[in-house]
Design a protein around this motif. Sequence first.
Motif, mmCIF file in Angstrom:
data_model
loop_
_atom_site.group_PDB
_atom_site.id
_atom_site.type_symbol
_atom_site.label_atom_id
_atom_site.label_comp_id
_atom_site.label_asym_id
_atom_site.label_seq_id
_atom_site.Cartn_x
_atom_site.Cartn_y
_atom_site.Cartn_z
ATOM 1 N N ASP A 91 -31.885 46.499 -22.180
ATOM 2 C CA ASP A 91 -31.390 47.284 -23.309
ATOM 3 C C ASP A 91 -31.785 48.753 -23.140
ATOM 4 O O ASP A 91 -30.963 49.655 -23.352
ATOM 5 N N GLU A 92 -33.029 48.992 -22.711
ATOM 6 C CA GLU A 92 -33.478 50.366 -22.494
ATOM 7 C C GLU A 92 -32.700 51.026 -21.358
ATOM 8 O O GLU A 92 -32.324 52.190 -21.453
ATOM 9 N N LYS A 93 -32.462 50.281 -20.287
ATOM 10 C CA LYS A 93 -31.718 50.821 -19.144
ATOM 11 C C LYS A 93 -30.286 51.171 -19.557
ATOM 12 O O LYS A 93 -29.754 52.214 -19.169
ATOM 13 N N ILE A 94 -29.666 50.307 -20.354
ATOM 14 C CA ILE A 94 -28.303 50.559 -20.831
ATOM 15 C C ILE A 94 -28.278 51.821 -21.699
ATOM 16 O O ILE A 94 -27.385 52.662 -21.556
ATOM 17 N N GLU A 95 -29.268 51.971 -22.569
ATOM 18 C CA GLU A 95 -29.341 53.169 -23.415
ATOM 19 C C GLU A 95 -29.497 54.423 -22.558
ATOM 20 O O GLU A 95 -28.894 55.461 -22.847
#
Length: 84
Positions: free
Chosen positions: A40-44
């Motif tokens: 999720d952090e990488k996608i953000e």
Amino acid sequence: MNEPPRIPFGRGHVETDAANEEPTPAMRLMELMARHRALDEKIEELYEFPYKNQILLQRLKKEKLRLKDAIEHLKDDLIPDLNA
């Protein structure tokens, strides 16, 4: 077969090599949830770039959905069905 050597730890407690132990369902759930948060952090982070890699973004989202499904299945296995 020989067992891995046991290392004494404290009073009467014996610790085995953690790499050889089978993870419990709760440990597996925590691992999957951590990987889900990391994705999720990488996608953000990718959304912050104007020329983001769309293919990588798609793959990360699919992996995140796959992890979400695995998490839900593990939760279902860990929490007993009250209607049974």
